[in-house]
Structure formats: structure tokens, C-alpha cells
Design an enzyme around this catalytic site. Sequence first.
Site, PDB file in Angstrom:
ATOM      1  N   VAL A 110       0.835  -1.201   0.000  1.00 40.60           N
ATOM      2  CA  VAL A 110       0.000   0.000   0.000  1.00 40.60           C
ATOM      3  C   VAL A 110       0.873   1.255   0.000  1.00 40.60           C
ATOM      4  CG1 VAL A 110      -1.721   1.279   1.321  1.00 40.60           C
ATOM      5  CG2 VAL A 110      -1.856  -1.214   1.180  1.00 40.60           C
ATOM      6  N   THR A 161      -5.704  -0.414   7.186  1.00 36.38           N
ATOM      7  CA  THR A 161      -7.073  -0.826   7.528  1.00 36.38           C
ATOM      8  C   THR A 161      -7.192  -0.879   9.050  1.00 36.38           C
ATOM      9  OG1 THR A 161      -7.195  -2.087   5.496  1.00 36.38           O
ATOM     10  CG2 THR A 161      -8.794  -2.653   7.212  1.00 36.38           C
ATOM     11  N   PHE A 217      -8.020   0.167  -1.581  1.00 34.78           N
ATOM     12  CA  PHE A 217      -8.750  -0.999  -2.092  1.00 34.78           C
ATOM     13  C   PHE A 217      -7.890  -1.767  -3.086  1.00 34.78           C
ATOM     14  CE2 PHE A 217     -11.811   2.163  -0.744  1.00 34.78           C
ATOM     15  CZ  PHE A 217     -12.669   1.425   0.045  1.00 34.78           C
ATOM     16  N   GLU A 239      -3.151  -7.107  -4.442  1.00 39.92           N
ATOM     17  CA  GLU A 239      -1.788  -7.543  -4.737  1.00 39.92           C
ATOM     18  C   GLU A 239      -1.755  -8.097  -6.151  1.00 39.92           C
ATOM     19  OE1 GLU A 239       0.006 -10.035  -1.796  1.00 39.92           O
ATOM     20  OE2 GLU A 239      -0.732  -8.760  -0.181  1.00 39.92           O
ATOM     21  N   GLY A 251     -13.355 -22.131  -5.550  1.00 34.17           N
ATOM     22  CA  GLY A 251     -12.059 -22.714  -5.244  1.00 34.17           C
ATOM     23  C   GLY A 251     -12.014 -23.330  -3.871  1.00 34.17           C
ATOM     24  N   CYS A 296      -5.233  -9.985   3.591  1.00 30.01           N
ATOM     25  CA  CYS A 296      -6.297  -9.014   3.910  1.00 30.01           C
ATOM     26  C   CYS A 296      -7.634  -9.658   4.256  1.00 30.01           C
ATOM     27  CB  CYS A 296      -6.485  -8.069   2.726  1.00 30.01           C
ATOM     28  SG  CYS A 296      -4.984  -7.203   2.311  1.00 30.01           S
ATOM     29  N   LYS A 326      -7.904 -11.567   7.674  1.00 28.32           N
ATOM     30  CA  LYS A 326      -7.687 -10.694   8.846  1.00 28.32           C
ATOM     31  C   LYS A 326      -8.809  -9.658   8.971  1.00 28.32           C
ATOM     32  CE  LYS A 326      -4.749  -6.892   7.380  1.00 28.32           C
ATOM     33  NZ  LYS A 326      -5.543  -5.707   7.577  1.00 28.32           N
ATOM     34  N   ARG A 350       1.200 -15.310   2.437  1.00 27.22           N
ATOM     35  CA  ARG A 350       0.529 -15.113   3.730  1.00 27.22           C
ATOM     36  C   ARG A 350      -0.918 -15.600   3.662  1.00 27.22           C
ATOM     37  NH1 ARG A 350       1.612  -8.904   4.686  1.00 27.22           N
ATOM     38  NH2 ARG A 350       1.525  -8.947   2.424  1.00 27.22           N
TER      39      ARG A 350
HETATM   40  C1  UGA Z   1      -8.175  -7.795  -1.347  1.00 24.18           C
HETATM   41  C2  UGA Z   1      -9.255  -6.897  -1.999  1.00 24.18           C
HETATM   42  O1  UGA Z   1      -9.653  -7.447  -3.248  1.00 24.18           O
HETATM   43  C3  UGA Z   1      -8.726  -5.471  -2.206  1.00 24.18           C
HETATM   44  O2  UGA Z   1      -9.739  -4.646  -2.739  1.00 24.18           O
HETATM   45  C4  UGA Z   1      -8.268  -4.925  -0.855  1.00 24.18           C
HETATM   46  O3  UGA Z   1      -7.702  -3.625  -0.991  1.00 24.18           O
HETATM   47  C5  UGA Z   1      -7.210  -5.846  -0.273  1.00 24.18           C
HETATM   48  O4  UGA Z   1      -7.750  -7.183  -0.141  1.00 24.18           O
HETATM   49  C6  UGA Z   1      -6.830  -5.272   1.059  1.00 24.18           C
HETATM   50  O5  UGA Z   1      -7.679  -5.296   1.956  1.00 24.18           O
HETATM   51  O6  UGA Z   1      -5.743  -4.697   1.189  1.00 24.18           O
HETATM   52  P1  UGA Z   1      -6.039  -9.143  -2.264  1.00 24.18           P
HETATM   53  O7  UGA Z   1      -5.798  -9.607  -0.863  1.00 24.18           O
HETATM   54  O8  UGA Z   1      -4.880  -8.675  -3.069  1.00 24.18           O
HETATM   55  O9  UGA Z   1      -7.101  -7.906  -2.276  1.00 24.18           O
HETATM   56  O10 UGA Z   1      -6.705 -10.368  -2.983  1.00 24.18           O
HETATM   57  P2  UGA Z   1      -7.908 -10.696  -3.984  1.00 24.18           P
HETATM   58  O11 UGA Z   1      -7.450 -10.587  -5.381  1.00 24.18           O
HETATM   59  O12 UGA Z   1      -9.139  -9.959  -3.637  1.00 24.18           O
HETATM   60  O13 UGA Z   1      -8.105 -12.244  -3.641  1.00 24.18           O
HETATM   61  C7  UGA Z   1      -8.327 -12.665  -2.295  1.00 24.18           C
HETATM   62  C8  UGA Z   1      -8.591 -14.160  -2.242  1.00 24.18           C
HETATM   63  O14 UGA Z   1      -9.808 -14.479  -2.897  1.00 24.18           O
HETATM   64  C9  UGA Z   1      -7.506 -14.996  -2.923  1.00 24.18           C
HETATM   65  O15 UGA Z   1      -7.223 -16.131  -2.150  1.00 24.18           O
HETATM   66  C10 UGA Z   1      -8.141 -15.373  -4.246  1.00 24.18           C
HETATM   67  O16 UGA Z   1      -7.628 -16.557  -4.803  1.00 24.18           O
HETATM   68  C11 UGA Z   1      -9.597 -15.531  -3.837  1.00 24.18           C
HETATM   69  N1  UGA Z   1     -10.533 -15.377  -4.967  1.00 24.18           N
HETATM   70  C12 UGA Z   1     -10.686 -14.190  -5.603  1.00 24.18           C
HETATM   71  C13 UGA Z   1     -11.282 -16.473  -5.367  1.00 24.18           C
HETATM   72  O17 UGA Z   1     -11.181 -17.569  -4.786  1.00 24.18           O
HETATM   73  N2  UGA Z   1     -12.156 -16.342  -6.418  1.00 24.18           N
HETATM   74  C14 UGA Z   1     -12.316 -15.162  -7.067  1.00 24.18           C
HETATM   75  O18 UGA Z   1     -13.165 -15.104  -8.014  1.00 24.18           O
HETATM   76  C15 UGA Z   1     -11.565 -14.055  -6.668  1.00 24.18           C
END
Ligand code: UGA
Length: 442
Positions: free
Chosen positions: A17, A122, A147, A150, A262, A269, A272, A334
Site C-alpha cells: 500500500v 485498515t 482498495f 496484490e 475454489g 487481507c 484478517k 501469507r
Molecule cells: C483484497 C481486496 O480485493 C482489495 O480490494 C483490498 O484492498 C485488499 O484485499 C486489502 O484489503 O488490502 P487481495 O488480498 O490482493 O485484495 O486479494 P484478492 O485478489 O481480492 O483475492 C483474495 C482471495 O480471494 C484470494 O485467495 C483469491 O484466490 C480468492 N478469490 C478471488 C477467489 O477464490 N475467487 C475469485 O473469483 C476471486
Amino acid sequence: MRLGGPLGVTVVGAGYVGLASALSLAHGGHRVAVLDRDATRLAALRRGEDPLGESGVAELISSTDIAYTTEPSEAFADVDVVIIAVGTPTTERGTADLSALRAAVQTVAERARPCTVLVRSTVPVGTSDELQSGPLHAFKVVANPEFLREGRALADAFTPDRIVAGGATDAADIVRSLYASITSQSWTAVAGLVPGDRPLLLWMDRRSAELAKYAANAYLVTRLSFVNEIANVAAAAGADVRAVLETLSKDPRIGTGYLQPGLGWGGSCFPKDARALLSFTTDLGYDFSLLRAVVDQNNAQLVRFFRLITESVPAGARLALLGLAFKSGTRDTRQSPAIALADLLVKRGHELRAYDPMVRGPIPGVPGLVGLPTLAEAVDGAHAVVIATEWPEFAALDLDELRRALSGGLVIDGRCILDGRRVAAAGLRYVGICPPPPGIID
Ligand code: UGA
């Protein structure tokens, strides 16, 4: 300081961030310093190295002129805006651990001249109000959650969907000025990034801004757990979950994102923030039963996938684990469901040979788990492959080669990225969260 002109910005915290914010603001013309306690990370940044493995970061480090420092006196020499972007991990109780935030606040209070402080970490609802009336009473505190995802950290910082900021009205102008190049999308294309739609800056009170962040993540995990439940129901009912979800995605009220089923959601994020929201709503005397069920569902989803594996392979069989990162596009492990799964499999006596395109070497926490350099080393002679992260290269596996490499001819898909019909047509057996309906495969 001249509003509309370049501002002196100090970002505290050089993680995803902090760095993405610093790079986008420096590229937009502000004078930026980054303060962090980690001298090794800062030295790497000064050498132009990307500590995150995020696309475009290395290029932007060299094209911007940011001061990376461990020294508050240097970091706060010319400051109009401080951005606090330190981690808020989970405590044992599930609450947000604010110790890094409190340390950063103390440094700001003691070393910076009174200015505007943006809390980008956050934090539980009420934290920024507390800082405003407490240690930062001489400053203007603004809750400014991020928002970004990664793997897309820069893209999300440069072309966010929205910017949320909450504070007293007299802080609004400087925040608008800070983000002017982002809200107008007037920055010049760089590092493969091009300006896009102009995001709105949503101005509100601090508590609403803080809750907006938790609400966004809580909604997304609710949606994902719902999708995983539908996948489980479809498998039990002999329906095709892909067809079901495609139907949902065509409804504009539902939309297309976050519909990929999945083995469970993870990362630094979602888990937590879900736990922290549960914890502070409990403290408020509110029982957020829906979110509790969502978290329980996610834990059960992993166990369900683990059972699917153990019912399909002989005890002690060697397995190729494909994927270690918590999602594709990042090397972050993580709270990765892949690693939680590995732990269960190792404890059950399986030998695991793991491969992830971005994760190499020993994985702390799971004895003997190592990210191997090549996919072939993981797969050769294994009884089955287990897909635990949705990397595109796993979706594009050469199934004929895979059949020759595996001793047990079995593909176990925890991310619904392979079509079971295609796998069966290649002479392999398919097991997964999204099995094709019976009858289609035979
Ligand atoms: C998430 C949010 O999407 C961001 O908007 C937010 O800013 C961030 O957390 C944060 O709080 O800092 P991120 O942790 O990078 O972002 O990950 P995501 O891409 O959202 O994926 C999170 C989890 O959901 C992963 O394990 C991913 O594999 C899973 N996922 C995501 C699915 O199983 N299916 C999907 O269709 C999308």
C-alpha cells in the site's frame, strides 16, 4: 504549500500500500519521502530494486525521485501530508494489531510539524477519531482506506475505482489536491499503465470511511463463500457450476467479478479483515452472524477439498502441489489456502513436491515444503497433481505430457481452472471443486 501544486508527502510504511501510493503520487508530481524501519528494504529500493514482485514497480522506482529513509528528521523535513500505511495484522483474538500503527503515529506526533495525516492502513471503526482527539490532536486526521489488490497494486493505485476519504471538512481541499492527478487521470502513461476512467473521491466522516473498507472486503468474502457453496451444491446435485455461474454473471445486478470457486479465499487481507470486523462488531454488542458463517464456510471449504484429495489418493502417495501463493500474480504466501492445504497433507503423511511460478525455496511453517524451480520436478513420478493456485500456466498444462509424467494419472483441481471433460479426454482422471456433471464426462 500551494493547493493544486506539488505537496510534500511522507509515506510511512514501504509495503504494497505504502509503495504503490508513494509511486503514484510521486509520478503525479508530488515530492515524496518513504519512511520505514526496514533498512534492508530501503537499501534495495534505493538501488532501484522491487521488493514486492509487482509489475511496473522497478520501472517507477527508477523514474521517480523518492527519498527512502529510516530517519524521521529526513522524512518529515518538508511535509504537508503524512500517509500512514503500516500493517495491521491479526492478534490471537482476531482483533487488528495496531502496534505498528501506534508506533508510526507516535513518530508523526513527535517529529512532524502539524499537517494532514491520512490513515491508509485498515483500522477498526473509530480508530482515526481516537487519533484525532488523542495523539494527533494538532493534526488533521483523515481516514483514507485503500482498495488495491496484490498483483495489481500499481494499476489499482493509478486507476482506482474510487477514492474514499473521511475527515473534517477543512481537510477536504488538501486531500483533493493530493489526489488531483488520479481523480483527473491526467498522469502520463508509464510502466505499462495508461490513464483510464476518472474515479470519484467520496468524502465522508472518518467512521464511515473506515467501515467502507471492511464492508467492501466483507462483501467480497461473502460472495466468494456463496460461490463456493453453490459449487459444492452443484457437485452434489450433478449440475454444472460453470453454467450456473455464467448465468449469474450475465445479470448486471450481479456482475462478473469474484465468481471463481475454489478451495477457499486467503491472503493478507480477507481473513484478517473478516476476523477484525467480527471482533469489533462483537465489541459493539452486534452479532454479525452472516459474516461468522462466511468465515466458517471458508474453513470448511479447505477441509472439504482436503477430504476430496484423501479420498482419491492412496495413503502416503507422493503429490505434486501446483501453487503456493494465495492467488495468482503474486509471490505472497501469507494466509495462503495452498499452504494450509499443504500442512494438512504433510500431516497425513504425503510427500509433497511443490511448484509455484513466483515462490521458490523452503516454505516456513510446513516442514519439508519447498518451492521447486520447475514444474517438471514437481510433477515427475507424482501420483497426482493438486492445483491450489489459479496460475494461468496451470490452466494451460500440456495434458498429454502430464499423463506421461504422473504415476497415478490423477488431476485434482482446487481452483476450477481445468475443464474436467478435457482432462478426461486426455486419458487422466479428474477430481475437483467443479466436476463436470456425470454423464458429460463418460
Ligand atoms: C483484497 C481486496 O480485493 C482489495 O480490494 C483490498 O484492498 C485488499 O484485499 C486489502 O484489503 O488490502 P487481495 O488480498 O490482493 O485484495 O486479494 P484478492 O485478489 O481480492 O483475492 C483474495 C482471495 O480471494 C484470494 O485467495 C483469491 O484466490 C480468492 N478469490 C478471488 C477467489 O477464490 N475467487 C475469485 O473469483 C476471486
